[in-house]
Design an enzyme around this catalytic site. Structure first.
Site, PDB file in Angstrom:
ATOM      1  N   ASP A  23      56.177  72.714  63.238  1.00 22.87           N
ATOM      2  CA  ASP A  23      57.192  73.601  63.811  1.00 22.87           C
ATOM      3  C   ASP A  23      58.416  72.800  64.266  1.00 22.87           C
ATOM      4  O   ASP A  23      58.310  71.628  64.626  1.00 22.87           O
ATOM      5  CB  ASP A  23      56.585  74.364  64.996  1.00 22.87           C
ATOM      6  CG  ASP A  23      57.409  75.579  65.386  1.00 22.87           C
ATOM      7  OD1 ASP A  23      58.270  76.005  64.592  1.00 22.87           O
ATOM      8  OD2 ASP A  23      57.176  76.109  66.490  1.00 22.87           O
ATOM      9  N   GLY A  24      59.569  73.460  64.240  1.00 27.39           N
ATOM     10  CA  GLY A  24      60.785  72.850  64.796  1.00 27.39           C
ATOM     11  C   GLY A  24      61.840  72.466  63.771  1.00 27.39           C
ATOM     12  O   GLY A  24      62.839  71.840  64.121  1.00 27.39           O
ATOM     13  N   ARG A  27      65.261  74.098  64.750  1.00 27.51           N
ATOM     14  CA  ARG A  27      65.913  73.454  65.896  1.00 27.51           C
ATOM     15  C   ARG A  27      66.435  72.067  65.540  1.00 27.51           C
ATOM     16  O   ARG A  27      67.472  71.634  66.022  1.00 27.51           O
ATOM     17  CB  ARG A  27      64.939  73.389  67.087  1.00 27.51           C
ATOM     18  CG  ARG A  27      64.913  74.685  67.873  1.00 27.51           C
ATOM     19  CD  ARG A  27      63.694  74.782  68.738  1.00 27.51           C
ATOM     20  NE  ARG A  27      62.519  75.127  67.949  1.00 27.51           N
ATOM     21  CZ  ARG A  27      61.278  75.055  68.405  1.00 27.51           C
ATOM     22  NH1 ARG A  27      61.044  74.637  69.620  1.00 27.51           N
ATOM     23  NH2 ARG A  27      60.271  75.406  67.623  1.00 27.51           N
ATOM     24  N   HIS A  40      64.281  72.459  56.984  1.00 29.54           N
ATOM     25  CA  HIS A  40      63.082  72.604  56.147  1.00 29.54           C
ATOM     26  C   HIS A  40      63.041  71.505  55.084  1.00 29.54           C
ATOM     27  O   HIS A  40      61.980  70.957  54.787  1.00 29.54           O
ATOM     28  CB  HIS A  40      63.062  73.985  55.468  1.00 29.54           C
ATOM     29  CG  HIS A  40      63.005  75.134  56.429  1.00 29.54           C
ATOM     30  ND1 HIS A  40      62.132  75.172  57.490  1.00 29.54           N
ATOM     31  CD2 HIS A  40      63.718  76.294  56.505  1.00 29.54           C
ATOM     32  CE1 HIS A  40      62.302  76.304  58.170  1.00 29.54           C
ATOM     33  NE2 HIS A  40      63.265  76.998  57.595  1.00 29.54           N
ATOM     34  N   SER A  68      53.706  81.418  57.608  1.00 30.55           N
ATOM     35  CA  SER A  68      52.772  82.398  58.171  1.00 30.55           C
ATOM     36  C   SER A  68      53.044  83.795  57.613  1.00 30.55           C
ATOM     37  O   SER A  68      54.119  84.054  57.056  1.00 30.55           O
ATOM     38  CB  SER A  68      52.902  82.424  59.697  1.00 30.55           C
ATOM     39  OG  SER A  68      54.125  83.047  60.074  1.00 30.55           O
ATOM     40  N   TRP A  72      57.325  86.123  56.805  1.00 30.20           N
ATOM     41  CA  TRP A  72      57.976  87.000  55.810  1.00 30.20           C
ATOM     42  C   TRP A  72      59.079  87.835  56.452  1.00 30.20           C
ATOM     43  O   TRP A  72      59.946  88.359  55.756  1.00 30.20           O
ATOM     44  CB  TRP A  72      56.956  87.946  55.156  1.00 30.20           C
ATOM     45  CG  TRP A  72      55.990  87.284  54.223  1.00 30.20           C
ATOM     46  CD1 TRP A  72      54.643  87.157  54.385  1.00 30.20           C
ATOM     47  CD2 TRP A  72      56.280  86.660  52.950  1.00 30.20           C
ATOM     48  NE1 TRP A  72      54.078  86.483  53.329  1.00 30.20           N
ATOM     49  CE2 TRP A  72      55.056  86.173  52.432  1.00 30.20           C
ATOM     50  CE3 TRP A  72      57.455  86.452  52.214  1.00 30.20           C
ATOM     51  CZ2 TRP A  72      54.967  85.508  51.203  1.00 30.20           C
ATOM     52  CZ3 TRP A  72      57.362  85.789  50.989  1.00 30.20           C
ATOM     53  CH2 TRP A  72      56.148  85.322  50.498  1.00 30.20           C
ATOM     54  N   ARG A  74      61.401  86.794  58.355  1.00 28.17           N
ATOM     55  CA  ARG A  74      62.664  86.052  58.536  1.00 28.17           C
ATOM     56  C   ARG A  74      63.712  86.573  57.544  1.00 28.17           C
ATOM     57  O   ARG A  74      63.371  87.233  56.558  1.00 28.17           O
ATOM     58  CB  ARG A  74      62.408  84.561  58.324  1.00 28.17           C
ATOM     59  CG  ARG A  74      61.528  83.991  59.424  1.00 28.17           C
ATOM     60  CD  ARG A  74      61.485  82.494  59.377  1.00 28.17           C
ATOM     61  NE  ARG A  74      60.664  81.986  60.472  1.00 28.17           N
ATOM     62  CZ  ARG A  74      60.625  80.729  60.848  1.00 28.17           C
ATOM     63  NH1 ARG A  74      61.351  79.829  60.221  1.00 28.17           N
ATOM     64  NH2 ARG A  74      59.855  80.352  61.848  1.00 28.17           N
ATOM     65  N   LEU A 134      41.349  62.800  49.657  1.00 29.95           N
ATOM     66  CA  LEU A 134      41.844  63.706  50.697  1.00 29.95           C
ATOM     67  C   LEU A 134      41.943  65.118  50.124  1.00 29.95           C
ATOM     68  O   LEU A 134      42.457  65.298  49.023  1.00 29.95           O
ATOM     69  CB  LEU A 134      43.245  63.256  51.161  1.00 29.95           C
ATOM     70  CG  LEU A 134      44.031  64.259  52.024  1.00 29.95           C
ATOM     71  CD1 LEU A 134      43.391  64.434  53.400  1.00 29.95           C
ATOM     72  CD2 LEU A 134      45.493  63.813  52.202  1.00 29.95           C
ATOM     73  N   GLU A 210      40.156  70.082  69.299  1.00 30.04           N
ATOM     74  CA  GLU A 210      41.015  69.446  70.303  1.00 30.04           C
ATOM     75  C   GLU A 210      42.447  69.802  69.910  1.00 30.04           C
ATOM     76  O   GLU A 210      42.809  69.749  68.732  1.00 30.04           O
ATOM     77  CB  GLU A 210      40.836  67.929  70.267  1.00 30.04           C
ATOM     78  CG  GLU A 210      39.449  67.470  70.686  1.00 30.04           C
ATOM     79  CD  GLU A 210      39.122  67.849  72.122  1.00 30.04           C
ATOM     80  OE1 GLU A 210      40.031  67.801  72.978  1.00 30.04           O
ATOM     81  OE2 GLU A 210      37.957  68.203  72.392  1.00 30.04           O
TER      82      GLU A 210
HETATM   83  C1  IPE Z   1      54.330  78.904  63.149  1.00 28.35           C
HETATM   84  O1  IPE Z   1      55.646  78.643  63.488  1.00 28.35           O
HETATM   85  C2  IPE Z   1      54.196  78.997  61.659  1.00 28.35           C
HETATM   86  C3  IPE Z   1      54.420  77.762  60.917  1.00 28.35           C
HETATM   87  C4  IPE Z   1      54.637  76.579  61.422  1.00 28.35           C
HETATM   88  C5  IPE Z   1      54.342  77.894  59.493  1.00 28.35           C
HETATM   89  P1  IPE Z   1      56.651  79.819  63.889  1.00 28.35           P
HETATM   90  O2  IPE Z   1      57.931  79.166  64.251  1.00 28.35           O
HETATM   91  O3  IPE Z   1      56.688  80.827  62.817  1.00 28.35           O
HETATM   92  O4  IPE Z   1      55.921  80.449  65.151  1.00 28.35           O
HETATM   93  P2  IPE Z   1      56.486  81.146  66.465  1.00 28.35           P
HETATM   94  O5  IPE Z   1      57.336  82.281  66.023  1.00 28.35           O
HETATM   95  O6  IPE Z   1      57.251  80.117  67.220  1.00 28.35           O
HETATM   96  O7  IPE Z   1      55.251  81.562  67.199  1.00 28.35           O
HETATM   97  C1  IPE Z   2      58.696  75.563  61.021  1.00 31.87           C
HETATM   98  O1  IPE Z   2      59.960  75.435  61.558  1.00 31.87           O
HETATM   99  C2  IPE Z   2      58.719  75.970  59.572  1.00 31.87           C
HETATM  100  C3  IPE Z   2      58.303  77.353  59.322  1.00 31.87           C
HETATM  101  C4  IPE Z   2      57.822  78.176  60.218  1.00 31.87           C
HETATM  102  C5  IPE Z   2      58.427  77.836  57.970  1.00 31.87           C
HETATM  103  P1  IPE Z   2      60.780  76.683  62.113  1.00 31.87           P
HETATM  104  O2  IPE Z   2      61.600  77.246  61.003  1.00 31.87           O
HETATM  105  O3  IPE Z   2      59.882  77.648  62.795  1.00 31.87           O
HETATM  106  O4  IPE Z   2      61.734  75.963  63.156  1.00 31.87           O
HETATM  107  P2  IPE Z   2      62.130  76.476  64.610  1.00 31.87           P
HETATM  108  O5  IPE Z   2      60.880  76.808  65.329  1.00 31.87           O
HETATM  109  O6  IPE Z   2      63.007  77.678  64.423  1.00 31.87           O
HETATM  110  O7  IPE Z   2      62.851  75.322  65.221  1.00 31.87           O
HETATM  111 MG    MG Z   3      59.249  77.814  64.699  1.00 29.56          MG
END
Ligand code: IPE
Ligand code: IPE
Ligand code: MG
Length: 246
Positions: A23-24, A27, A40, A68, A72, A74, A134, A210
């Site tokens: 995630d992130g 940002r 991405h 996730s 979809w 987004r 792996l 964990e």
């Molecule tokens: C969770 O991240 C899904 C993935 C990393 C693929 P999101 O950014 O979609 O989750 P929320 O909205 O912060 O819970």
């Molecule tokens: C995770 O990064 C990638 C996916 C969920 C596809 P995000 O796109 O959720 O990035 P943030 O959370 O908005 O920073």
């Molecule tokens: Mg996110």
């Protein structure tokens, strides 16, 4: 193949299965006044790094939450860009995965993915199916609740036609009806970006995992941080509800 372990990591207490909520990316891009898609793209590099680290360290299972069921929703532009990136990633990485002994698999509502992605995924899975170093599992269009709903539907269907008795349903059977039937439960779940939630990821399978949260944004995640999280994991006491030293 020889494993290469960083200092301070012991070979005998490594997790068999690491699962990562990557995630992130958005940002990361926003901080640089870039389009989210750039985040991405950069995130794909971190995927490459963590896959290589697992092969080096001798971790046999890695699951990556890449998209996730909720994602979809987004904007279409972002979803299209993510699907394009995924197609290119699968196409470009296939040879390297094969070379490194990585078997690629995927979990999720794969039928919802665009044809192009499915084609590349099928090719990469077929080519790498006999690898054993792996197992890399991509969670794509994955949602734990939809996985659980499907499991209930399938088990109740089996009960209805008389193949099994309701009383025979147990934890082992439930696990066998999930996408993850061939994998051990994750020992360690890592979520980047500072969010402290599971966001519909492996809810059944993470019962005793964990969990490690890091503030690092996914595109900045690298091998040294991964190694230090593994070190932290090795220092934890996993009790599974028991008392270890009565
Ligand atoms: C969770 O991240 C899904 C993935 C990393 C693929 P999101 O950014 O979609 O989750 P929320 O909205 O912060 O819970
Ligand atoms: C995770 O990064 C990638 C996916 C969920 C596809 P995000 O796109 O959720 O990035 P943030 O959370 O908005 O920073
Ligand atoms: Mg996110």
């Amino acid at each position: 193949m020889e494993r290469e372990l960083p200092d301070g990591l012991s070979a005998d207490r490594l997790p068999a299965h690491v699962a990562i909520i990557m995630d992130g990316n958005g940002r990361w891009a926003k901080k640089r006044v870039l389009n989210r898609v750039k985040g991405h793209e950069k995130g794909a590099g971190a995927v490459r790094t963590v896959v290589e680290s697992c092969t080096k360290f001798g971790i046999p299972y890695l699951t990556l939450y890449a998209f996730s069921t909720e994602n979809w929703q987004r904007p279409k532009k972002e979803v299209d860009a993510l699907m394009g990136l995924l197609t290119r990633f699968l196409r470009n990485e296939r040879k390297q995965l094969q070379k490194n002994g990585v078997r690629l698999t995927a979990i999720g509502e794969l039928h919802r993915l665009p044809e192009e992605v499915r084609r590349e995924l099928d090719l990469a899975m077929a080519e790498t199916k006999d690898n054993t170093r792996l197992t890399l599992c991509l969670a794509l269009s994955y949602g734990s609740r939809s996985e659980l709903v499907e499991m209930v539907q399938r088990i109740s269907g089996e009960v209805k036609v008389g193949h099994i008795e309701a009383a025979d349903v147990d934890e082992k059977m439930v696990s066998q009806f999930l996408f993850t039937r061939d994998f051990p439960d994750p020992d360690l779940v890592i979520r980047t970006s500072g969010e402290m939630r599971l966001s519909n990821f492996l809810l059944w399978q993470c019962a005793y995992s964990e969990i490690f949260f890091t503030e690092t944004l996914w595109p900045d995640f690298g091998e040294s941080e991964f190694a230090s999280i593994l070190k932290d994991f090795q220092e934890r006491e996993r009790r599974f509800g028991k008392v270890l030293q009565p």
